[in-house]
Design a protein around this motif. Structure first.
Motif, PDB file in Angstrom:
ATOM      1  N   ASP A 212       0.800  -1.230   0.000  1.00 18.75           N
ATOM      2  CA  ASP A 212       0.000   0.000   0.000  1.00 18.75           C
ATOM      3  C   ASP A 212       0.828   1.273   0.000  1.00 18.75           C
ATOM      4  OD1 ASP A 212      -2.340  -1.407   0.000  1.00 18.75           O
ATOM      5  OD2 ASP A 212      -2.771  -1.144   2.124  1.00 18.75           O
ATOM      6  N   LEU A 213       2.125   1.176   0.318  1.00 16.98           N
ATOM      7  CA  LEU A 213       2.912   2.381   0.557  1.00 16.98           C
ATOM      8  C   LEU A 213       3.000   3.294  -0.658  1.00 16.98           C
ATOM      9  CD1 LEU A 213       4.626   4.068   2.455  1.00 16.98           C
ATOM     10  CD2 LEU A 213       6.632   2.788   1.685  1.00 16.98           C
ATOM     11  N   ALA A 214       3.247   2.725  -1.834  1.00 12.65           N
ATOM     12  CA  ALA A 214       3.456   3.558  -3.021  1.00 12.65           C
ATOM     13  C   ALA A 214       2.266   4.483  -3.263  1.00 12.65           C
ATOM     14  CB  ALA A 214       3.705   2.682  -4.247  1.00 12.65           C
ATOM     15  N   ASN A 219      -1.178   9.552  -2.147  1.00 11.91           N
ATOM     16  CA  ASN A 219      -2.612   9.794  -1.936  1.00 11.91           C
ATOM     17  C   ASN A 219      -3.037   9.060  -0.666  1.00 11.91           C
ATOM     18  OD1 ASN A 219      -5.356  10.287  -2.127  1.00 11.91           O
ATOM     19  ND2 ASN A 219      -5.705   8.716  -3.701  1.00 11.91           N
ATOM     20  N   PRO A 220      -2.797   9.659   0.506  1.00 10.38           N
ATOM     21  CA  PRO A 220      -3.044   8.970   1.777  1.00 10.38           C
ATOM     22  C   PRO A 220      -4.451   8.406   1.918  1.00 10.38           C
ATOM     23  CG  PRO A 220      -1.888  11.024   2.153  1.00 10.38           C
ATOM     24  CD  PRO A 220      -2.287  11.021   0.716  1.00 10.38           C
ATOM     25  N   SER A 222      -6.209   6.996  -0.131  1.00 13.07           N
ATOM     26  CA  SER A 222      -6.461   5.782  -0.919  1.00 13.07           C
ATOM     27  C   SER A 222      -6.551   4.558  -0.017  1.00 13.07           C
ATOM     28  CB  SER A 222      -5.351   5.572  -1.957  1.00 13.07           C
ATOM     29  OG  SER A 222      -4.096   5.363  -1.308  1.00 13.07           O
ATOM     30  N   ASN A 223      -5.953   4.657   1.172  1.00 10.69           N
ATOM     31  CA  ASN A 223      -6.066   3.592   2.172  1.00 10.69           C
ATOM     32  C   ASN A 223      -7.190   3.988   3.123  1.00 10.69           C
ATOM     33  OD1 ASN A 223      -5.572   2.449   4.917  1.00 10.69           O
ATOM     34  ND2 ASN A 223      -3.856   1.423   3.910  1.00 10.69           N
ATOM     35  N   GLU A 224      -8.252   3.174   3.176  1.00 13.95           N
ATOM     36  CA  GLU A 224      -9.429   3.566   3.956  1.00 13.95           C
ATOM     37  C   GLU A 224      -9.106   3.747   5.437  1.00 13.95           C
ATOM     38  OE1 GLU A 224     -12.564   0.716   4.122  1.00 13.95           O
ATOM     39  OE2 GLU A 224     -11.214  -1.010   4.023  1.00 13.95           O
ATOM     40  N   HIS A 225      -8.192   2.954   5.962  1.00  9.66           N
ATOM     41  CA  HIS A 225      -7.811   3.112   7.366  1.00  9.66           C
ATOM     42  C   HIS A 225      -7.116   4.458   7.595  1.00  9.66           C
ATOM     43  CE1 HIS A 225      -9.105  -0.844   8.328  1.00  9.66           C
ATOM     44  NE2 HIS A 225      -8.106  -1.481   7.737  1.00  9.66           N
ATOM     45  N   VAL A 226      -6.198   4.805   6.689  1.00  5.96           N
ATOM     46  CA  VAL A 226      -5.479   6.080   6.801  1.00  5.96           C
ATOM     47  C   VAL A 226      -6.455   7.253   6.681  1.00  5.96           C
ATOM     48  CG1 VAL A 226      -3.726   7.578   5.772  1.00  5.96           C
ATOM     49  CG2 VAL A 226      -3.323   5.110   5.930  1.00  5.96           C
ATOM     50  N   ALA A 227      -7.387   7.135   5.783  1.00  9.76           N
ATOM     51  CA  ALA A 227      -8.366   8.213   5.561  1.00  9.76           C
ATOM     52  C   ALA A 227      -9.150   8.517   6.837  1.00  9.76           C
ATOM     53  CB  ALA A 227      -9.318   7.839   4.421  1.00  9.76           C
ATOM     54  N   GLY A 268       8.303   2.067  -6.351  1.00  5.77           N
ATOM     55  CA  GLY A 268       7.464   3.168  -6.790  1.00  5.77           C
ATOM     56  C   GLY A 268       7.286   4.240  -5.741  1.00  5.77           C
ATOM     57  N   VAL A 269       8.226   4.314  -4.784  1.00  5.85           N
ATOM     58  CA  VAL A 269       8.138   5.279  -3.687  1.00  5.85           C
ATOM     59  C   VAL A 269       9.231   6.328  -3.866  1.00  5.85           C
ATOM     60  CG1 VAL A 269       8.218   5.605  -1.196  1.00  5.85           C
ATOM     61  CG2 VAL A 269       7.241   3.509  -2.148  1.00  5.85           C
TER      62      VAL A 269
END
Length: 371
Positions: A212-214, A219-220, A222-227, A268-269
Motif C-alpha cells: 500500500d505504501l506507493a 494519496n493517503p 487511498s487507504n481507507e484506514h489512513v483516511a 514506486g516510492v
C-alpha cells in the motif's frame, strides 16, 4: 535533548518503526505482545537536504546534521491506567517524553496478531486516548485534594491550580485531550507544571503494508484506514498523520543511502516516510534549525522557535552568547539562489542582525562576538 516517545498498542509496529528511525536493530520487534518492556532510546539524525547544498557551496570537509532522540515505549492496553499490562510503568515512561508519535496499524495481516483480534485504527486510538485521559484525571484529583487545604490558607497558586483543574475535568471527561483545551497564558504555564499525558503534542504514524505504501504515500486517503485516521485526529486532537511502512523502512536499515533510494524507487516510492516523520516530529517539538557553513564544516544547529540571535549563538558556545555583537545572516533560499555569499552581499540579502533578531529556520549565520 528533547525526546519523542513512540507509543501505541502492542503489535502495531512501534519497535519496528523505532529501529527504522534510529537505523539500528536495538529494539526487539517480535510478533507477540509486550516484547518491549524497558524503553529503548536512540539518537536520530534529522534529514536536511540543505546541508549538502551548502557543503558544496563552501567546499566543506564535513557535514554535521542535527539530531533528536526517540524512545520506544512498550505497548499500552485497555486498563493500563489501572495497572493492566504493566501500565503504570509504561504511562510513567510516556510522562517523561516531550511529544508522542502514536503508531496506528492501518494494514490487514493474518500473520501479525492484533491484541483485539481485528484491525480498527479508531478503536485503537480511542483505547490509548482513554488510558492517558484516565491517568490524567486520577492525577488531577489527587492534586486538587492536596490544594484544598493550601487554598483555604490563602495560597494563591493552589487556588489558581484548582480553578484550572475544575476547567480541565469536564474537558477530559468528554474524552478530549488536555492539549485541545483553550487556556490563557497564565493557565498555560500552570498546566505545564501538571505534566499531563494528554497535554503532549502528538503526531500519528499510519503504518501501512508494503503493497500500500506507493499509493498511500502520494494519496493517503487511498487507504481507507489512513483516511479515517487523518479525519479523526484532525477533528479530535488538532493533529496530523504521516504515512509510513515500518516493514519497508526496517529493510532499509542495512542499506547505504544510494541502495535505499534504489530500493524505494523499485517500489514506486519517491522518498522515505520515516524521513518525513522525523522532520514532522522535529517541528512538533517546537524545534528549528539554523545553519553555519565554511571550509571546515557545514553544520545544522537546533534552537527552539522564537530564539533570539544571542541565544542561538550560545548553542555553539557560551562565549558566543556572552560576547555577542551581531549576526551576519542570509536565508538559505536566497543563498542557494544567488550561489555565493559575495553575490548575496551584492544583492543586499546578507544582513547584519542585532540582539533582538529572532533567528528563523533556514538562516545561514556567522556570529560576531568579543570576549
Amino acid at each position: 535533548m528533547l525526546q519523542a516517545g513512540i507509543v501505541g498498542l502492542p503489535n502495531v509496529g512501534k519497535s519496528t518503526l523505532f529501529n527504522a528511525v534510529t537505523r539500528t536493530r536495538k529494539a526487539p520487534a517480535e510478533n507477540y505482545p509486550f516484547c518491549t518492556i524497558d524503553p529503548n532510546q536512540g539518537i536520530v539524525t534529522v534529514p536536511d537536504e540543505r546541508l549538502q547544498v551548502l557543503s558544496e557551496l563552501s567546499k566543506s570537509l564535513k557535514v554535521i546534521p542535527t539530531t533528536i532522540e526517540f524512545v520506544d515505549i512498550a505497548g499500552l492496553v485497555k486498563g493500563a491506567s489501572q495497572g493492566e499490562g504493566l501500565g503504570n510503568q509504561f504511562l510513567s515512561n510516556i510522562r517523561e517524553v516531550d511529544a508522542n508519535v502514536q503508531v496506528v496499524r492501518c494494514f490487514e495481516s493474518s500473520d501479525i496478531h492484533h491484541v483485539d483480534g481485528s484491525v480498527d485504527p479508531l478503536r485503537d486510538i480511542e483505547v490509548i486516548n482513554t488510558e492517558l485521559i484516565l491517568s490524567d484525571i486520577a492525577m488531577l484529583e489527587r492534586r486538587r485534594e492536596r490544594n484544598v487545604k493550601k487554598a483555604r490558607g490563602g495560597d494563591k497558586e493552589a487556588t489558581a491550580e484548582n480553578v484550572l483543574i475544575d476547567k480541565l475535568m469536564p474537558h477530559l471527561n468528554d474524552g478530549k485531550p488536555a492539549l485541545t483545551l483553550e487556556v490563557d497564558d497564565e493557565q498555560g504555564k500552570l498546566m505545564k507544571g501538571f505534566f499531563l499525558l494528554t497535554s503532549k503534542p502528538t503526531i500519528f504514524a499510519c503504518n501501512v503494508s508494503e503493497d500500500d505504501l506507493a499509493e498511500a504515500s502520494t494519496n493517503p486517503d487511498s487507504n481507507e484506514h489512513v483516511a479515517v485516521v487523518r479525519k479523526h485526529v484532525t477533528q479530535t486532537h488538532g493533529a496530523s498523520a504521516v504515512v509510513v511502512s515500518a516493514a519497508i523502512e526496517a529493510e532499509l536499515i542495512d542499506l547505504s543511502d544510494e541502495e535505499a533510494s534504489e530500493y524505494l524507487e523499485s517500489l514506486g516510492v519517491a522518498s522515505s516516510g520515516v524521513g518525513a516523520l522525523i522532520k514532522a516530529v522535529y517541528e512538533l517539538l517546537g524545534l528549528r534549525t539554523y545553519l553555519t557553513t565554511g571550509e571546515k564544516e557545514t553544520r545544522a544547529w537546533t534552537i527552539t522557535a522564537g530564539t533570539k540571535a544571542p541565544g542561538a549563538a550560545g548553542v555553539i558556545h557560551s562565549d558566543f552568547e556572552r560576547g555577542f555583537i551581531a549576526a551576519e545572516t542570509v536565508s538559505y533560499d536566497d543563498l542557494k539562489g544567488l550561489g555565493s555569499f559575495a553575490k548575496a552581499r551584492e544583492a543586499g540579502k546578507l544582513r547584519i542582525e542585532g540582539k533582538e533578531y529572532v533567528v528563523q529556520d533556514g538562516d545561514v549565520v556567522e556570529f560576531r562576538f568579543n570576549v
